[in-house]
Design a protein around this motif. Structure first.
Motif, PDB file in Angstrom:
ATOM      1  N   LYS A  34     -26.508 -32.903  13.808  1.00  0.00           N
ATOM      2  CA  LYS A  34     -26.436 -34.233  14.434  1.00  0.00           C
ATOM      3  C   LYS A  34     -25.056 -34.843  14.239  1.00  0.00           C
ATOM      4  O   LYS A  34     -24.510 -35.485  15.137  1.00  0.00           O
ATOM      5  CB  LYS A  34     -27.513 -35.140  13.826  1.00  0.00           C
ATOM      6  N   ALA A  35     -24.470 -34.621  13.039  1.00  0.00           N
ATOM      7  CA  ALA A  35     -23.144 -35.168  12.758  1.00  0.00           C
ATOM      8  C   ALA A  35     -22.058 -34.454  13.561  1.00  0.00           C
ATOM      9  O   ALA A  35     -21.103 -35.084  14.020  1.00  0.00           O
ATOM     10  CB  ALA A  35     -22.847 -35.065  11.266  1.00  0.00           C
ATOM     11  N   ILE A  36     -22.194 -33.134  13.742  1.00  0.00           N
ATOM     12  CA  ILE A  36     -21.169 -32.375  14.474  1.00  0.00           C
ATOM     13  C   ILE A  36     -21.203 -32.691  15.965  1.00  0.00           C
ATOM     14  O   ILE A  36     -20.171 -32.976  16.581  1.00  0.00           O
ATOM     15  CB  ILE A  36     -21.363 -30.860  14.248  1.00  0.00           C
ATOM     16  N   VAL A  37     -22.384 -32.659  16.561  1.00  0.00           N
ATOM     17  CA  VAL A  37     -22.508 -32.825  18.014  1.00  0.00           C
ATOM     18  C   VAL A  37     -22.437 -34.292  18.420  1.00  0.00           C
ATOM     19  O   VAL A  37     -21.738 -34.666  19.372  1.00  0.00           O
ATOM     20  CB  VAL A  37     -23.811 -32.182  18.520  1.00  0.00           C
ATOM     21  N   LEU A  89     -11.156 -32.764  13.466  1.00  0.00           N
ATOM     22  CA  LEU A  89     -11.813 -33.920  12.854  1.00  0.00           C
ATOM     23  C   LEU A  89     -13.312 -33.677  12.666  1.00  0.00           C
ATOM     24  O   LEU A  89     -13.924 -34.228  11.747  1.00  0.00           O
ATOM     25  CB  LEU A  89     -11.590 -35.172  13.705  1.00  0.00           C
ATOM     26  N   LEU A  90     -13.895 -32.834  13.533  1.00  0.00           N
ATOM     27  CA  LEU A  90     -15.327 -32.555  13.421  1.00  0.00           C
ATOM     28  C   LEU A  90     -15.656 -31.701  12.200  1.00  0.00           C
ATOM     29  O   LEU A  90     -16.822 -31.518  11.863  1.00  0.00           O
ATOM     30  CB  LEU A  90     -15.833 -31.861  14.693  1.00  0.00           C
ATOM     31  N   LEU A  91     -14.612 -31.183  11.522  1.00  0.00           N
ATOM     32  CA  LEU A  91     -14.857 -30.459  10.278  1.00  0.00           C
ATOM     33  C   LEU A  91     -15.485 -31.361   9.228  1.00  0.00           C
ATOM     34  O   LEU A  91     -16.108 -30.873   8.278  1.00  0.00           O
ATOM     35  CB  LEU A  91     -13.545 -29.877   9.741  1.00  0.00           C
ATOM     36  N   GLY A  92     -15.321 -32.677   9.383  1.00  0.00           N
ATOM     37  CA  GLY A  92     -15.983 -33.601   8.465  1.00  0.00           C
ATOM     38  C   GLY A  92     -17.490 -33.442   8.522  1.00  0.00           C
ATOM     39  O   GLY A  92     -18.182 -33.533   7.496  1.00  0.00           O
ATOM     40  N   GLY A  93     -18.026 -33.200   9.726  1.00  0.00           N
ATOM     41  CA  GLY A  93     -19.456 -32.944   9.869  1.00  0.00           C
ATOM     42  C   GLY A  93     -19.839 -31.577   9.361  1.00  0.00           C
ATOM     43  O   GLY A  93     -20.884 -31.400   8.735  1.00  0.00           O
ATOM     44  N   ASP A 134     -28.171 -46.983   8.859  1.00  0.00           N
ATOM     45  CA  ASP A 134     -28.863 -45.758   9.274  1.00  0.00           C
ATOM     46  C   ASP A 134     -28.047 -44.537   8.872  1.00  0.00           C
ATOM     47  O   ASP A 134     -26.873 -44.629   8.515  1.00  0.00           O
ATOM     48  CB  ASP A 134     -29.156 -45.754  10.783  1.00  0.00           C
ATOM     49  N   SER A 135     -28.688 -43.361   8.953  1.00  0.00           N
ATOM     50  CA  SER A 135     -28.074 -42.138   8.443  1.00  0.00           C
ATOM     51  C   SER A 135     -26.854 -41.719   9.250  1.00  0.00           C
ATOM     52  O   SER A 135     -25.935 -41.091   8.715  1.00  0.00           O
ATOM     53  CB  SER A 135     -29.106 -41.003   8.433  1.00  0.00           C
ATOM     54  N   THR A 136     -26.821 -42.055  10.546  1.00  0.00           N
ATOM     55  CA  THR A 136     -25.675 -41.670  11.374  1.00  0.00           C
ATOM     56  C   THR A 136     -24.390 -42.298  10.856  1.00  0.00           C
ATOM     57  O   THR A 136     -23.342 -41.650  10.787  1.00  0.00           O
ATOM     58  CB  THR A 136     -25.905 -42.089  12.835  1.00  0.00           C
ATOM     59  N   LYS A 137     -24.468 -43.570  10.449  1.00  0.00           N
ATOM     60  CA  LYS A 137     -23.285 -44.239   9.904  1.00  0.00           C
ATOM     61  C   LYS A 137     -22.935 -43.680   8.521  1.00  0.00           C
ATOM     62  O   LYS A 137     -21.764 -43.630   8.148  1.00  0.00           O
ATOM     63  CB  LYS A 137     -23.528 -45.745   9.818  1.00  0.00           C
ATOM     64  N   MET A 138     -23.951 -43.269   7.766  1.00  0.00           N
ATOM     65  CA  MET A 138     -23.680 -42.657   6.460  1.00  0.00           C
ATOM     66  C   MET A 138     -22.965 -41.322   6.622  1.00  0.00           C
ATOM     67  O   MET A 138     -22.094 -40.976   5.822  1.00  0.00           O
ATOM     68  CB  MET A 138     -24.986 -42.452   5.686  1.00  0.00           C
ATOM     69  N   GLU A 139     -23.336 -40.558   7.672  1.00  0.00           N
ATOM     70  CA  GLU A 139     -22.677 -39.279   7.920  1.00  0.00           C
ATOM     71  C   GLU A 139     -21.182 -39.468   8.102  1.00  0.00           C
ATOM     72  O   GLU A 139     -20.375 -38.621   7.702  1.00  0.00           O
ATOM     73  CB  GLU A 139     -23.266 -38.627   9.178  1.00  0.00           C
TER      74      GLU A 139
END
Length: 653
Positions: A37-40, A211-215, A356-361
């Motif tokens: 979810k974090a990557i995509v 930058l998506l390596l963070g996910g 929510d978890s999306t912001k935590m990611e």
């Protein structure tokens, strides 16, 4: 039966493998809840994005988790114990400045650990919104209630429910594998993503791929916690179970990716979490319950790990002394009330702040990259000087791992403004506390003057026999920091002889020596004057909380039982009115004298140290002494006395 040299059971059975599943993999094992979810995110779906993301996840887990931690770092066990402080204790004599990176690594691990329970539990609970009619259900109150209950029950210990952790995580990993395989069957081409070409193509050609390596990094954040939990079940159990755990994780990641690819080119997730989307509708409620329980286990592992980390920090003089309780008879299970409260406040703050978890990611993972870099640095000393590997091979490994981790760090720097700054601020506070405590103790110890007891043997023997001086105690015990058998602090001699001399039959000087091994508990005795002056060294492992009075009484009983030092024929101060021996502990505490003159840095650090010391446990409580058997004396610390006082006398005539 295989048993480690420190006595920690390292045998491999079905039971020990289940224990490993329940304790070790909580953090890394719940990553499928949010990694894809974090990557995509909400980006248009393309083969480059999905295949590339999965390829990066696979090779990250392979290089960092498997190669660095499972194969290499787990070798660096300190009598069976793992974690950054255990590693530091092994290698500190080989590097002059290892203390500072160790503090940074421990602080960043603690700080990032504060977001692990919120992101895990939030990701699980948010699955409820997949039900029709519950799309807008506020999940924050539910998450806070679950976390609050978890922290509340820490004081009672987890041994009663701990036995369910292994079977629960077995169900969890079985569920991950099954759900992933179902989706892979519909899109078997996803196995092509294991080709490293897709990872390269993702980083080289996909917009913002770097930058998506963070996910991607979220898939391996639990590797450091995995090493910290080494002592609970041993290296063999971890290495064996990791094969199954890694397979389950990768199957689920690829299953989620297969489902995403089936959405079609340029489609978007539209706020959906692929972890829950791959579940059959009839199974969703069971999946949410299992996921929630798994995240509670992950949170429990983080909390227990934080207790252990702080306990070790205290023993190694990096943290103020705080109360440590043992809620059960299970070895190594501790509860630290102040840290429990601090973690609870931190976790609730994270939930309320990010919502929510999306912001935590978006904020998760930045600090832990620093911890991993520190571990790589310390590990190089272990491989080079303890295992004595070829230095060029060690340097090559360090460059390889550090390159990957620096890459992830730079990718995660992008998270700073999205909330990563919060964990870094918390880490900075932890670093300041650790450095203030370490620096303050270093200054205090540097200014402590030691004297040779031999110079005072005759006067102490005379005092002991001088009946014109009222007897202070039969056994008079001083805690001393002197490492050498013939030395004690000058302030102790002054305490005995100055003002009102303290007459006693026997003068004891007890030195607590914290060893670099976790569970040492031994002592040795030196008789410095016949039956009058005795030096005792008690060696205590850095994972054991001292109980000095209990140890002292046991030592005296052993001496009497063995008929040593004439203890069995000497009066011990007991009377017909009281059969307890007569003894008194003297604790001498330092305070910062008002006569000091500091630079800004010195003043800040030393005042912080003594402020933290006032908030922390007293010496008598920390060393395990009964308040009825001690007397506390105070001695001023003069670091930089005022050099010149300009005082003008006025004429009153």
């Amino acid at each position: 039966m295989a048993e480690h040299k420190n006595g920690i059971n390292n045998k491999v059975t079905i039971g020990t493998l289940l224990v490993a599943l329940g304790i070790i993999y909580g953090d890394i094992g719940t990553s499928p809840l949010y990694v894809l979810k974090a990557i995509v995110g909400e980006k248009p779906i393309t083969e480059t994005l999905v295949y590339g993301g999965i390829s990066c996840v696979f090779w990250t887990i392979t290089f960092l988790t498997t190669l660095k931690y499972i194969v290499l770092t787990l070798r660096a066990d300190n009598r069976g114990e793992g974690g950054i402080f255990s590693l530091y204790a092994l290698v500190k004599r080989y590097g002059q400045f290892l203390i500072f990176p160790t503090m940074i690594g421990a602080a960043t691990m603690l700080a990032d650990g504060m977001i692990t329970p919120p992101i895990s539990v939030s990701s699980a609970v948010e699955g409820i919104t997949n039900f029709k009619g519950l799309e807008n259900l506020p999940t924050v109150p539910i998450v806070i209630i679950i976390l609050s209950v978890l922290f509340f029950f820490q004081r009672y210990g987890t041994h009663k429910v701990g036995g369910t952790f292994g079977p629960a995580m077995l169900i969890w990993f079985s569920m991950l594998s099954t759900l992933g395989l179902i989706q892979i069957i519909e899109h078997p081409q996803i196995f092509k993503a294991l080709n490293p070409f897709y990872a390269y193509n993702f980083l080289a050609n996909y917009p913002s791929g770097f930058l998506l390596l963070g996910g991607v990094f979220l898939a391996t954040t639990g590797a450091e916690a995995l090493y910290a939990d080494l002592g609970h079940c041993g290296i063999k159990n971890i290495q064996i179970t990791w094969a199954g755990v890694k397979t389950a994780l990768l199957l689920n990641y690829m299953g989620q990716a297969a489902w995403i690819m089936n959405l079609g080119e340029n489609a978007t997730l539209n706020g959906r979490n692929p972890f829950y989307e791959i579940m059959p509708e009839w199974f969703l409620i069971f999946g949410i319950i299992i996921a929630t329980f798994a995240t509670i286990i992950a949170s429990q592992a983080m909390i227990s790990g934080s207790y252990t980390l702080i306990s070790e920090a205290m023993s190694l003089n990096f943290w103020p002394r705080v109360a440590v309780n043992q809620p059960s008879e299970v070895k190594g299970q501790i509860y630290i009330p102040s840290i429990n409260l601090l973690l609870w406040i931190g976790c609730v703050f994270m939930v309320l702040h990010f919502d929510d978890s999306t912001k935590m990611e978006a904020a998760y993972g930045l600090a832990i990259t620093i911890t991993m870099l520190v571990t790589t640095y310390l590990l190089s000393f272990y491989l080079r000087f303890i295992l004595k590997w070829n230095k060029f091979f060690v340097y090559a490994l360090v460059v390889f791992f550090a390159s990957i981790e620096i890459t992830f760090f730079l990718a995660n720097v992008n998270k700073f403004s999205d909330g990563g700054y919060i964990t870094l601020i918390i880490a900075a506070c932890f670093i300041f506390i650790m450095y203030s405590v370490f620096y303050g103790r270093k200054i205090r110890n540097k200014l402590t003057k030691f004297v040779d007891i031999g110079k005072y043997v005759n006067i102490l023997k005379d005092l002991s026999k001088d009946e014109s001086i009222p007897k202070y105690a039969t056994h008079l015990i001083f805690l001393t920091k002197a490492n050498f058998r013939h030395q004690v602090e000058e302030k102790i001699i002054k305490s005995i002889l100055a003002k009102k001399p303290k007459r006693a039959d026997i003068y004891w000087f007890v030195h607590i020596n914290h060893t670099e091994e976790p569970y040492t508990l031994s002592y040795d005795i030196s008789e410095l004057a016949d039956d009058t002056i005795i030096k005792v060294n008690i060696n205590i492992g850095f994972r054991i909380q001292p109980r000095t009075e209990l140890y002292f009484k046991k030592i005296v009983k052993d001496l009497i039982a063995n008929k040593e030092l004439n203890f069995h024929i000497r009066p011990d101060g007991s009377t017909k009115y009281n059969n307890e021996p007569d003894f008194k502990f003297i604790v001498i505490e330092k305070f910062l004298s008002v006569e000091n003159e500091f630079s800004l840095r010195e003043g800040l650090l030393l005042n912080s140290y003594f402020f933290l010391k006032r908030l922390s446990l007293s010496d008598e409580t920390y060393f395990g002494l009964d308040k009825s058997d001690i007397e506390v004396e105070f001695s001023p610390l003069l670091y930089h006395p005022v050099e010149e006082v300009i005082l003008t006398r006025e004429d009153t005539n």
